[in-house]
Design a protein around this motif. Structure first.
Motif, PDB file in Angstrom:
ATOM      1  N   GLN A 119      22.627  52.379  52.812  1.00 42.41           N
ATOM      2  CA  GLN A 119      22.720  51.198  51.965  1.00 42.41           C
ATOM      3  C   GLN A 119      21.339  50.639  51.664  1.00 42.41           C
ATOM      4  OE1 GLN A 119      25.598  49.480  50.675  1.00 42.41           O
ATOM      5  NE2 GLN A 119      24.006  48.369  49.532  1.00 42.41           N
ATOM      6  N   VAL A 120      21.107  50.350  50.401  1.00 42.34           N
ATOM      7  CA  VAL A 120      19.904  49.648  49.958  1.00 42.34           C
ATOM      8  C   VAL A 120      20.351  48.365  49.263  1.00 42.34           C
ATOM      9  CG1 VAL A 120      17.941  49.682  48.388  1.00 42.34           C
ATOM     10  CG2 VAL A 120      18.508  51.724  49.717  1.00 42.34           C
ATOM     11  N   THR A 121      19.869  47.245  49.756  1.00 47.15           N
ATOM     12  CA  THR A 121      20.214  45.958  49.172  1.00 47.15           C
ATOM     13  C   THR A 121      18.935  45.237  48.784  1.00 47.15           C
ATOM     14  OG1 THR A 121      22.200  45.806  50.558  1.00 47.15           O
ATOM     15  CG2 THR A 121      21.424  43.778  49.502  1.00 47.15           C
ATOM     16  N   VAL A 122      18.845  44.846  47.518  1.00 50.18           N
ATOM     17  CA  VAL A 122      17.671  44.156  47.012  1.00 50.18           C
ATOM     18  C   VAL A 122      18.084  42.737  46.642  1.00 50.18           C
ATOM     19  CG1 VAL A 122      15.789  44.178  45.353  1.00 50.18           C
ATOM     20  CG2 VAL A 122      16.807  46.338  46.106  1.00 50.18           C
ATOM     21  N   SER A 123      17.497  41.772  47.305  1.00 50.43           N
ATOM     22  CA  SER A 123      17.832  40.374  47.041  1.00 50.43           C
ATOM     23  C   SER A 123      16.889  39.789  45.998  1.00 50.43           C
ATOM     24  CB  SER A 123      17.754  39.569  48.337  1.00 50.43           C
ATOM     25  OG  SER A 123      16.429  39.573  48.828  1.00 50.43           O
ATOM     26  N   SER A 124      17.422  38.860  45.238  1.00 46.55           N
ATOM     27  CA  SER A 124      16.612  38.246  44.165  1.00 46.55           C
ATOM     28  C   SER A 124      15.857  37.026  44.666  1.00 46.55           C
ATOM     29  CB  SER A 124      17.529  37.851  43.005  1.00 46.55           C
ATOM     30  OG  SER A 124      18.531  36.980  43.458  1.00 46.55           O
TER      31      SER A 124
END
Length: 124
Positions: A119-124
């Motif tokens: 999983q790759v999660t990129v937060s703004s």
């Protein structure tokens, strides 16, 4: 049978970087094409990048060109995906895949071996 194990996923802020790795214990990838795909919730699996092991020829999706780089380490039998300037829309499960080469294809159906995903999660 080719067993692939991905690592390196995680949570990162927009603009950050991550490096994904894909390895297969005790096996060389000579003669294979290695690929990275990703799948976001509710979306189809999409091509990210691929590399032909023998000569390093690569292909990548337009959406990641200039930000992501695929590479391989022959000695470690490992393929990498360096991801820079990450965006929230890059959030997805990333899968490593392998196919017997030499064509550097971009469709998931042409790859016969898959890892479990990271999983790759990129937060703004």
């Amino acid at each position: 049978q080719v067993q692939l194990v991905e690592s390196g996923g995680g949570l990162v802020q927009a603009g950050g970087s991550l490096r994904l790795s894909c390895a297969s214990s005790g096996r060389t990838f000579s003669g294979y094409v290695m690929g990275w795909f990703r799948q976001a919730p509710g979306k189809e699996r999409e091509f990210v990048a691929a590399i032909r092991w023998n000569d390093g020829g690569t292909n990548s999706a337009n959406s990641v060109k200039g930000r992501f780089t695929i590479s391989r380490d022959n000695a470690k039998s490992t393929v990498y995906l360096q991801m820079n300037s990450l965006k929230p829309e890059d959030t997805a499960v990333y899968y490593c895949a392998a196919r017997v080469g030499p064509a550097v294809t971009t469709t998931a159906e042409t790859f016969g071996f898959w890892g479990q995903g990271t999983q790759v999660t990129v937060s703004s």
